[in-house]
Design a protein around this motif. Structure first.
Motif, PDB file in Angstrom:
ATOM      1  N   PHE A  36       0.842  -1.196   0.000  1.00 16.31           N
ATOM      2  CA  PHE A  36       0.000   0.000   0.000  1.00 16.31           C
ATOM      3  C   PHE A  36       0.880   1.250   0.000  1.00 16.31           C
ATOM      4  CE2 PHE A  36      -2.922  -3.205   1.350  1.00 16.31           C
ATOM      5  CZ  PHE A  36      -4.162  -2.787   0.903  1.00 16.31           C
ATOM      6  N   LEU A  37       0.526   2.179  -0.866  1.00 16.80           N
ATOM      7  CA  LEU A  37       1.195   3.478  -0.909  1.00 16.80           C
ATOM      8  C   LEU A  37       0.367   4.436  -0.063  1.00 16.80           C
ATOM      9  CD1 LEU A  37       3.450   5.252  -2.016  1.00 16.80           C
ATOM     10  CD2 LEU A  37       2.064   5.617  -4.074  1.00 16.80           C
ATOM     11  N   SER A  70       4.127   6.896 -13.579  1.00 23.88           N
ATOM     12  CA  SER A  70       3.130   7.553 -12.724  1.00 23.88           C
ATOM     13  C   SER A  70       3.145   6.968 -11.316  1.00 23.88           C
ATOM     14  CB  SER A  70       1.729   7.425 -13.339  1.00 23.88           C
ATOM     15  OG  SER A  70       1.350   6.069 -13.478  1.00 23.88           O
ATOM     16  N   ASP A  71       3.408   5.650 -11.190  1.00 28.15           N
ATOM     17  CA  ASP A  71       3.559   5.044  -9.857  1.00 28.15           C
ATOM     18  C   ASP A  71       4.738   5.680  -9.120  1.00 28.15           C
ATOM     19  OD1 ASP A  71       1.508   3.147 -10.316  1.00 28.15           O
ATOM     20  OD2 ASP A  71       2.913   1.771 -11.278  1.00 28.15           O
ATOM     21  N   ALA A  72       5.848   5.842  -9.850  1.00 30.89           N
ATOM     22  CA  ALA A  72       7.044   6.425  -9.248  1.00 30.89           C
ATOM     23  C   ALA A  72       6.806   7.877  -8.833  1.00 30.89           C
ATOM     24  CB  ALA A  72       8.220   6.333 -10.223  1.00 30.89           C
ATOM     25  N   ASN A  83      -3.372  10.326  -5.094  1.00 31.08           N
ATOM     26  CA  ASN A  83      -4.522   9.595  -4.572  1.00 31.08           C
ATOM     27  C   ASN A  83      -3.988   8.601  -3.541  1.00 31.08           C
ATOM     28  OD1 ASN A  83      -6.939   8.270  -4.144  1.00 31.08           O
ATOM     29  ND2 ASN A  83      -6.817   7.071  -6.031  1.00 31.08           N
ATOM     30  N   TYR A  84      -4.072   8.971  -2.260  1.00 29.60           N
ATOM     31  CA  TYR A  84      -3.569   8.118  -1.179  1.00 29.60           C
ATOM     32  C   TYR A  84      -4.722   7.847  -0.206  1.00 29.60           C
ATOM     33  CZ  TYR A  84       0.793  10.352  -2.812  1.00 29.60           C
ATOM     34  OH  TYR A  84       1.827  10.851  -3.572  1.00 29.60           O
ATOM     35  N   PRO A  85      -4.692   6.697   0.448  1.00 24.33           N
ATOM     36  CA  PRO A  85      -3.808   5.555   0.180  1.00 24.33           C
ATOM     37  C   PRO A  85      -4.277   4.806  -1.057  1.00 24.33           C
ATOM     38  CG  PRO A  85      -5.378   4.969   1.874  1.00 24.33           C
ATOM     39  CD  PRO A  85      -5.649   6.427   1.555  1.00 24.33           C
ATOM     40  N   ARG A  86      -3.375   4.058  -1.641  1.00 25.10           N
ATOM     41  CA  ARG A  86      -3.735   3.234  -2.786  1.00 25.10           C
ATOM     42  C   ARG A  86      -2.920   1.954  -2.792  1.00 25.10           C
ATOM     43  NH1 ARG A  86      -1.771   5.821  -8.412  1.00 25.10           N
ATOM     44  NH2 ARG A  86      -2.685   7.743  -7.625  1.00 25.10           N
ATOM     45  N   LEU A  87      -3.483   0.959  -3.445  1.00 19.37           N
ATOM     46  CA  LEU A  87      -2.763  -0.283  -3.709  1.00 19.37           C
ATOM     47  C   LEU A  87      -2.370  -0.193  -5.178  1.00 19.37           C
ATOM     48  CD1 LEU A  87      -4.021  -3.895  -2.808  1.00 19.37           C
ATOM     49  CD2 LEU A  87      -2.273  -3.359  -4.487  1.00 19.37           C
ATOM     50  N   PRO A  88      -1.109   0.171  -5.492  1.00 19.81           N
ATOM     51  CA  PRO A  88      -0.730   0.481  -6.862  1.00 19.81           C
ATOM     52  C   PRO A  88      -0.554  -0.775  -7.729  1.00 19.81           C
ATOM     53  CG  PRO A  88       1.168   0.664  -5.436  1.00 19.81           C
ATOM     54  CD  PRO A  88       0.003   0.357  -4.542  1.00 19.81           C
ATOM     55  N   GLY A  89      -0.219  -0.521  -9.004  1.00 24.75           N
ATOM     56  CA  GLY A  89       0.082  -1.603  -9.928  1.00 24.75           C
ATOM     57  C   GLY A  89      -0.947  -1.742 -11.020  1.00 24.75           C
ATOM     58  N   HIS A  90      -0.655  -1.180 -12.209  1.00 26.54           N
ATOM     59  CA  HIS A  90      -1.588  -1.305 -13.327  1.00 26.54           C
ATOM     60  C   HIS A  90      -0.968  -1.928 -14.574  1.00 26.54           C
ATOM     61  CE1 HIS A  90       0.182   2.778 -13.850  1.00 26.54           C
ATOM     62  NE2 HIS A  90       0.173   2.453 -15.131  1.00 26.54           N
ATOM     63  N   GLU A  91       0.322  -2.249 -14.537  1.00 24.90           N
ATOM     64  CA  GLU A  91       0.971  -2.944 -15.639  1.00 24.90           C
ATOM     65  C   GLU A  91       1.294  -4.350 -15.151  1.00 24.90           C
ATOM     66  OE1 GLU A  91       3.376   0.958 -17.435  1.00 24.90           O
ATOM     67  OE2 GLU A  91       4.486  -0.684 -16.513  1.00 24.90           O
TER      68      GLU A  91
END
Length: 370
Positions: A36-37, A70-72, A83-91
């Motif tokens: 989680f970010l 964009s994640d970085a 947009n926090y918090p988020r569970l990243p990863g779309h690739e």
């Protein structure tokens, strides 16, 4: 984490390995790992319940997930739309682990590349067939939980089967390729068009490949030598270091003084988008991929006199099946693009490497265990 659409979790899902298993909200579910970010520079590895397959959804076991620019930026705190918090990863890519009771998509065990976007199908853009810029688009890792986890929930429209000969890592960057495909589609690159791509990061490289696929000729501007070398592998005819060479002179020579027919800004920096206007020729097209909040200045006289077309490009309308076939045919260059690989437990180290632009880095893949 806000979802654009929420549906009640269904009580029934089919599990890999045989039979059916009833799993309601009150059922005990296996704990799985997810990153989680929480804010700039704040990543936390947590254990969460494994997703339950909703009636018309599938649970995908994540096999590879890449870190996008964009994640970085969200990790660094420089993204203009945090947009926090988020569970990243779309690739990402994986295999179908379980499916809902009313599932009508790929069967359990299917290896898949994943389109992270879901459209509302109701807004003006969707009614025009432009689902990529849906007013209520929901993107995994942004608007709903993403794939920086062992499992993720997906819809049938998102899943695209991949052959056994394609690695999960290459399948994960098909999404990146789709962004380049959309930019080139927007630019309407034609055979023999002179295309200038600003930036040879992963998206810029995919813009190079798709421009060449459309039979355009490509010049790349990129200050990092390892990325310039990779741009040549992806099909760039000329690679320019803008810090030591005159980009304007190089473009003039490349285009016989006419200016570029197409300029694609894949740097994410407003200054590069601004410089594109100095490089484009009459009747040319400029495609901007940046999400910068800084204004881009356009002189009306140039816009009118040259009859320029300035375009934004978001997500994709491209056929994922066709892009999977293209990526498979160019496996060697896509394997070169993924320069670092990390186990899931070291995802925070991976994010820091991308944020800090580590030497030699182009694309990072995170590989959950198993």
């Amino acid at each position: 984490m806000n979802l654009v659409r929420r549906e009640r979790i269904g009580p029934l899902c089919r599990r890999a390995g045989g039979g059916e298993e009833r799993r309601g909200r009150g059922a005990n579910r296996t704990a799985v790992k997810a990153w989680f970010l929480l804010g700039p520079g704040q990543l936390e590895l947590r254990e969460v319940p494994e997703p339950d397959a909703e009636p018309q959804a599938a649970v995908v076991r994540v096999r590879a997930v890449c870190i996008c620019g964009s994640d970085a930026e969200c990790f660094a705190g420089t993204h203009p739309l945090p947009n926090y918090p988020r569970l990243p990863g779309h690739e990402f890519s994986g295999e179908v682990a379980s499916v809902g009771a009313d599932w009508q998509g790929a069967p359990v065990g299917t290896r898949v590349a994943v389109d992270p976007a879901l459209a509302c199908e109701r807004c003006y853009a969707c009614r025009r067939g432009r689902h990529n810029c849906c007013a209520e688009v929901s993107i995994a890792g942004v608007h709903r939980p993403g794939a920086m986890a062992e499992y993720v929930l997906c819809r049938a429209s998102q899943l695209h089967p991949i052959p056994d000969s394609m690695s999960y890592e290459t399948a994960a960057v098909v999404e990146t390729l789709s962004i380049g495909a959309q930019a080139v589609r927007r630019a309407e690159v034609q055979p023999d068009d002179r295309v200038v791509v600003l930036g040879a990061g992963p998206i810029g490289l995919c813009c190079v490949l798709m421009s060449r696929h459309s039979q355009g000729r490509v010049l790349v501007s990129e200050p990092l030598p390892w990325r310039r070398r990779l741009a040549a592998d992806f099909g760039a005819e000329v690679c320019v270091d803008p810090h030591s060479e005159s980009l304007a002179d190089a473009v003039a020579e490349f285009t016989a003084g006419e200016g570029a027919n197409v300029v694609i800004d894949a740097t994410g920096e407003t200054s590069a988008a601004q410089s594109a206007l100095a490089l484009v020729g009459s009747a040319g097209r400029v495609v901007v991929l940046s999400l910068s909040e800084k204004p881009m200045q356009v002189q009306p006289w140039q816009l009118v006199r040259q009859e320029l077309t300035i375009l934004g490009s978001r997500l994709t309308l491209s056929d994922f099946g066709g892009l999977i076939a293209l990526a498979l045919s160019r496996t060697a260059v896509f394997e070169k693009m993924i320069t670092q690989r990390y186990p899931m437990e070291e995802a925070e180290q991976a994010f820091r490497a991308v944020r800090d632009r580590a030497e030699g880095l182009v694309k990072v893949a995170i590989l959950p265990a198993g």
